[in-house]
Design a protein around this motif. Structure first.
Motif, PDB file in Angstrom:
ATOM      1  N   ASP A  22      71.606-104.008 -21.396  1.00  0.00           N
ATOM      2  CA  ASP A  22      73.163-103.822 -21.583  1.00  0.00           C
ATOM      3  C   ASP A  22      73.353-102.593 -22.022  1.00  0.00           C
ATOM      4  OD1 ASP A  22      71.444-103.869 -23.929  1.00  0.00           O
ATOM      5  OD2 ASP A  22      72.582-105.186 -25.182  1.00  0.00           O
ATOM      6  N   GLY A  23      72.097-101.412 -22.110  1.00  0.00           N
ATOM      7  CA  GLY A  23      72.267-100.141 -22.508  1.00  0.00           C
ATOM      8  C   GLY A  23      71.873 -99.853 -23.968  1.00  0.00           C
ATOM      9  N   TYR A  24      71.689-101.152 -24.738  1.00  0.00           N
ATOM     10  CA  TYR A  24      71.521-100.880 -26.164  1.00  0.00           C
ATOM     11  C   TYR A  24      69.861-100.818 -26.348  1.00  0.00           C
ATOM     12  CZ  TYR A  24      76.433-100.944 -27.558  1.00  0.00           C
ATOM     13  OH  TYR A  24      77.690-100.561 -27.605  1.00  0.00           O
ATOM     14  N   HIS A  25      69.415-100.086 -27.468  1.00  0.00           N
ATOM     15  CA  HIS A  25      68.158-100.330 -27.841  1.00  0.00           C
ATOM     16  C   HIS A  25      67.778-101.370 -28.969  1.00  0.00           C
ATOM     17  CE1 HIS A  25      68.513 -96.436 -26.209  1.00  0.00           C
ATOM     18  NE2 HIS A  25      67.356 -96.272 -25.917  1.00  0.00           N
ATOM     19  N   ASP A  26      66.675-102.013 -29.014  1.00  0.00           N
ATOM     20  CA  ASP A  26      66.471-102.871 -29.549  1.00  0.00           C
ATOM     21  C   ASP A  26      65.947-102.239 -31.148  1.00  0.00           C
ATOM     22  OD1 ASP A  26      65.792-105.371 -30.338  1.00  0.00           O
ATOM     23  OD2 ASP A  26      63.766-105.455 -29.627  1.00  0.00           O
ATOM     24  N   LEU A  27      66.560-102.718 -32.123  1.00  0.00           N
ATOM     25  CA  LEU A  27      66.162-101.913 -33.623  1.00  0.00           C
ATOM     26  C   LEU A  27      65.648-102.894 -34.648  1.00  0.00           C
ATOM     27  CD1 LEU A  27      69.609 -99.756 -34.114  1.00  0.00           C
ATOM     28  CD2 LEU A  27      67.516 -99.229 -32.768  1.00  0.00           C
ATOM     29  N   ALA A  28      64.934-101.921 -35.532  1.00  0.00           N
ATOM     30  CA  ALA A  28      64.531-102.638 -36.743  1.00  0.00           C
ATOM     31  C   ALA A  28      65.022-101.563 -37.908  1.00  0.00           C
ATOM     32  CB  ALA A  28      63.125-102.851 -36.942  1.00  0.00           C
ATOM     33  N   GLY A 139      81.432-102.503 -32.970  1.00  0.00           N
ATOM     34  CA  GLY A 139      80.288-101.401 -32.863  1.00  0.00           C
ATOM     35  C   GLY A 139      79.358-101.967 -33.768  1.00  0.00           C
ATOM     36  N   SER A 140      77.831-101.348 -33.427  1.00  0.00           N
ATOM     37  CA  SER A 140      76.725-101.898 -33.985  1.00  0.00           C
ATOM     38  C   SER A 140      76.713-101.832 -35.477  1.00  0.00           C
ATOM     39  CB  SER A 140      75.506-101.357 -33.275  1.00  0.00           C
ATOM     40  OG  SER A 140      75.703-101.125 -31.963  1.00  0.00           O
ATOM     41  N   ASP A 141      77.128-100.677 -35.967  1.00  0.00           N
ATOM     42  CA  ASP A 141      77.239-100.408 -37.404  1.00  0.00           C
ATOM     43  C   ASP A 141      78.203-100.888 -38.269  1.00  0.00           C
ATOM     44  OD1 ASP A 141      74.741 -99.005 -37.101  1.00  0.00           O
ATOM     45  OD2 ASP A 141      75.889 -97.021 -37.111  1.00  0.00           O
ATOM     46  N   GLY A 155      68.240-106.386 -33.589  1.00  0.00           N
ATOM     47  CA  GLY A 155      69.099-106.552 -32.425  1.00  0.00           C
ATOM     48  C   GLY A 155      69.614-104.887 -32.309  1.00  0.00           C
ATOM     49  N   ARG A 156      70.882-104.913 -31.937  1.00  0.00           N
ATOM     50  CA  ARG A 156      71.435-103.627 -31.898  1.00  0.00           C
ATOM     51  C   ARG A 156      71.703-103.013 -33.274  1.00  0.00           C
ATOM     52  NH1 ARG A 156      76.761-104.384 -28.143  1.00  0.00           N
ATOM     53  NH2 ARG A 156      75.674-105.030 -25.987  1.00  0.00           N
ATOM     54  N   GLY A 157      71.340-103.693 -34.326  1.00  0.00           N
ATOM     55  CA  GLY A 157      71.458-103.185 -35.629  1.00  0.00           C
ATOM     56  C   GLY A 157      72.426-103.955 -36.133  1.00  0.00           C
ATOM     57  N   SER A 181      76.656 -86.309 -30.879  1.00  0.00           N
ATOM     58  CA  SER A 181      77.157 -87.636 -30.557  1.00  0.00           C
ATOM     59  C   SER A 181      75.883 -88.571 -30.075  1.00  0.00           C
ATOM     60  CB  SER A 181      77.773 -87.606 -28.978  1.00  0.00           C
ATOM     61  OG  SER A 181      76.909 -88.345 -28.211  1.00  0.00           O
ATOM     62  N   THR A 182      76.354 -89.976 -30.895  1.00  0.00           N
ATOM     63  CA  THR A 182      75.155 -91.150 -30.775  1.00  0.00           C
ATOM     64  C   THR A 182      74.499 -91.446 -29.658  1.00  0.00           C
ATOM     65  OG1 THR A 182      76.122 -91.778 -32.744  1.00  0.00           O
ATOM     66  CG2 THR A 182      74.494 -93.309 -31.700  1.00  0.00           C
ATOM     67  N   PRO A 183      75.202 -91.515 -28.474  1.00  0.00           N
ATOM     68  CA  PRO A 183      74.733 -91.895 -27.047  1.00  0.00           C
ATOM     69  C   PRO A 183      73.842 -90.734 -26.853  1.00  0.00           C
ATOM     70  CG  PRO A 183      77.200 -92.330 -27.236  1.00  0.00           C
ATOM     71  CD  PRO A 183      76.726 -91.647 -28.684  1.00  0.00           C
ATOM     72  N   VAL A 185      71.929 -88.744 -28.358  1.00  0.00           N
ATOM     73  CA  VAL A 185      71.139 -88.719 -29.204  1.00  0.00           C
ATOM     74  C   VAL A 185      69.918 -89.901 -28.769  1.00  0.00           C
ATOM     75  CG1 VAL A 185      69.700 -88.771 -31.636  1.00  0.00           C
ATOM     76  CG2 VAL A 185      71.837 -87.699 -31.258  1.00  0.00           C
ATOM     77  N   TYR A 186      70.547 -90.845 -28.681  1.00  0.00           N
ATOM     78  CA  TYR A 186      69.614 -92.080 -27.791  1.00  0.00           C
ATOM     79  C   TYR A 186      69.234 -91.605 -26.577  1.00  0.00           C
ATOM     80  CZ  TYR A 186      70.122 -95.974 -31.108  1.00  0.00           C
ATOM     81  OH  TYR A 186      70.454 -96.755 -32.716  1.00  0.00           O
ATOM     82  N   GLU A 187      69.851 -90.930 -25.798  1.00  0.00           N
ATOM     83  CA  GLU A 187      69.494 -90.398 -24.572  1.00  0.00           C
ATOM     84  C   GLU A 187      68.298 -89.551 -24.726  1.00  0.00           C
ATOM     85  OE1 GLU A 187      72.373 -88.364 -21.582  1.00  0.00           O
ATOM     86  OE2 GLU A 187      73.320 -90.263 -22.272  1.00  0.00           O
TER      87      GLU A 187
HETATM   88  O1  C5P Z   1      77.636 -99.953 -30.857  1.00  0.00           O
HETATM   89  P1  C5P Z   1      78.169 -98.549 -30.877  1.00  0.00           P
HETATM   90  O2  C5P Z   1      79.485 -98.174 -30.187  1.00  0.00           O
HETATM   91  O3  C5P Z   1      78.313 -97.827 -32.099  1.00  0.00           O
HETATM   92  O4  C5P Z   1      76.961 -97.579 -29.968  1.00  0.00           O
HETATM   93  C1  C5P Z   1      77.326 -96.192 -29.636  1.00  0.00           C
HETATM   94  C2  C5P Z   1      76.332 -95.783 -28.910  1.00  0.00           C
HETATM   95  O5  C5P Z   1      74.982 -95.525 -29.379  1.00  0.00           O
HETATM   96  C3  C5P Z   1      75.845 -96.843 -27.727  1.00  0.00           C
HETATM   97  O6  C5P Z   1      76.877 -96.661 -26.523  1.00  0.00           O
HETATM   98  C4  C5P Z   1      74.407 -96.483 -27.206  1.00  0.00           C
HETATM   99  O7  C5P Z   1      74.570 -95.393 -26.521  1.00  0.00           O
HETATM  100  C5  C5P Z   1      73.887 -96.227 -28.613  1.00  0.00           C
HETATM  101  N1  C5P Z   1      73.187 -97.375 -29.295  1.00  0.00           N
HETATM  102  C6  C5P Z   1      71.980 -97.883 -28.661  1.00  0.00           C
HETATM  103  N2  C5P Z   1      71.307 -99.005 -29.238  1.00  0.00           N
HETATM  104  C7  C5P Z   1      71.827 -99.375 -30.466  1.00  0.00           C
HETATM  105  C8  C5P Z   1      72.973 -98.930 -30.966  1.00  0.00           C
HETATM  106  C9  C5P Z   1      73.552 -97.875 -30.468  1.00  0.00           C
HETATM  107  O8  C5P Z   1      71.459 -97.134 -27.694  1.00  0.00           O
HETATM  108  N3  C5P Z   1      70.961-100.407 -30.874  1.00  0.00           N
END
Ligand code: C5P
Length: 303
Positions: A22-28, A139-141, A155-157, A181-183, A185-187
């Motif tokens: 789904d493009g999201y990272h698994d978080l703790a 959104g995740s947060d 999960g996504r947080g 930008s959050t995306p 930084v993840y990239e």
């Molecule tokens: O969920 P939200 O829209 O706030 O996430 C913004 C971006 O942060 C996502 O599009 C993704 O690139 C990245 N993200 C991620 N893994 C997560 C949360 C956010 O890669 N668990």
């Protein structure tokens, strides 16, 4: 008119696992809400006027914030109105103090604040669970921004479990003039870790113990952020800021979330004042603030 104060967050731990399909990272992650607030006011607009969103405050980047359905606060109002079948004619004003694109969930705090404000304005008396379900879609947060305090996110947080934290922690915050930008930084994190297998992220026992015993020294030693190398790679000045903070007497330092805000932990409130003075004289940071944690979630201050 309803006014809500909504706090920023820092991640005391942000462990990033593999990226899912789904493009999201698994978080703790371990979130803590800090005493830095945006103020969200909501009132009914003229019939047929739709949502009007405005930002106020000293931040020069306010002018660049979208005020349409690209903004999380706007989306929150749309989602709430749709679900609860209430009027979309609204005037939303947000007094911004939380840095923009600063890694402190300012946008999520605004969205959470709008949900709480509308629940109060329209007297819909939604349960916490129902509000969290809406928050999760934004959104995740946002679920944590709605909850406040201290919580573990997986999960996504966005899957939250409350965490036990004793006492109050004192922070010096160093803001950057340009956000990240959050995306991206993840990239960058994925790029730096290319070719390395990622383990399932786990919550640090050491950190949970530091929190439950209210021990700032132990907390300082257990702060961790897997996005820090990526944020520093995109903004190398952050490395200088982090080391300047430790040399100035911080007992721990880390980039907040996806950055670029840096959070420095002090032993006490008094130590945080000394730390801010020492840090500002190093020239490694430009704008500083102080805050304490944990604090509660969004709260109606005027109705
Ligand atoms: O969920 P939200 O829209 O706030 O996430 C913004 C971006 O942060 C996502 O599009 C993704 O690139 C990245 N993200 C991620 N893994 C997560 C949360 C956010 O890669 N668990």
């Amino acid at each position: 008119m309803t006014v809500v104060k909504a706090p920023a967050k820092i991640n005391l731990q942000l462990s990033v696992g593999a990226k899912g399909d789904d493009g999201y990272h698994d978080l703790a992650t371990v979130f803590q809400a800090v005493s830095l607030y945006d103020e969200i006011s909501v009132r009914p607009g003229e019939s047929g006027s739709g949502i009007t969103l405005r930002f106020t405050g000293d931040n020069p980047h306010i002018a660049n914030l979208p005020t349409n359905n690209k903004n999380l606060a706007y989306k929150a109002a749309q989602l709430f109105a749709q679900r609860k079948k209430v009027s979309l004619d609204l005037i939303i004003e947000i007094k911004k103090q939380i840095p923009i694109a600063g890694g402190m969930a300012g946008g999520s705090a605004n969205a959470a604040g709008v949900l709480v404000a509308l629940d109060s304005l329209y007297e819909t008396r939604m349960s916490k669970e129902d509000l969290i379900a809406l928050a999760r879609q934004l959104g995740s947060d946002v679920p944590f921004s709605l909850t406040g305090g201290t919580a573990v996110g997986t999960g996504r947080g966005d899957r939250l479990t409350p965490a036990l934290a004793r006492g109050t922690f004192h922070w010096v915050l160093a803001y950057s003039s340009q956000g990240l930008s959050t995306p991206s930084v993840y990239e960058e994190c994925d790029r730096l870790r290319q070719g390395f297998a990622q383990r399932q992220p786990r919550v640090s026992e050491e950190l949970m113990h530091a929190l439950s015993s209210g021990d700032p020294i132990a907390l300082g030693k257990s702060l961790v952020n897997d996005l820090q190398p990526a944020a520093c790679s995109l903004k190398p000045a952050l490395k200088l800021a982090l080391s300047a903070g430790m040399e100035s007497g911080a007992i721990g330092a880390l980039v907040s979330g996806s950055g670029p805000t840096v959070a420095f932990l002090a032993k006490s409130e008094e130590a945080s004042i000394d730390l801010a003075v020492a840090l500002s004289s190093t020239g490694a940071v430009s704008q500083l603030g102080r805050a304490h944690s944990p604090v509660g979630g969004p709260r109606v201050i005027e109705n």
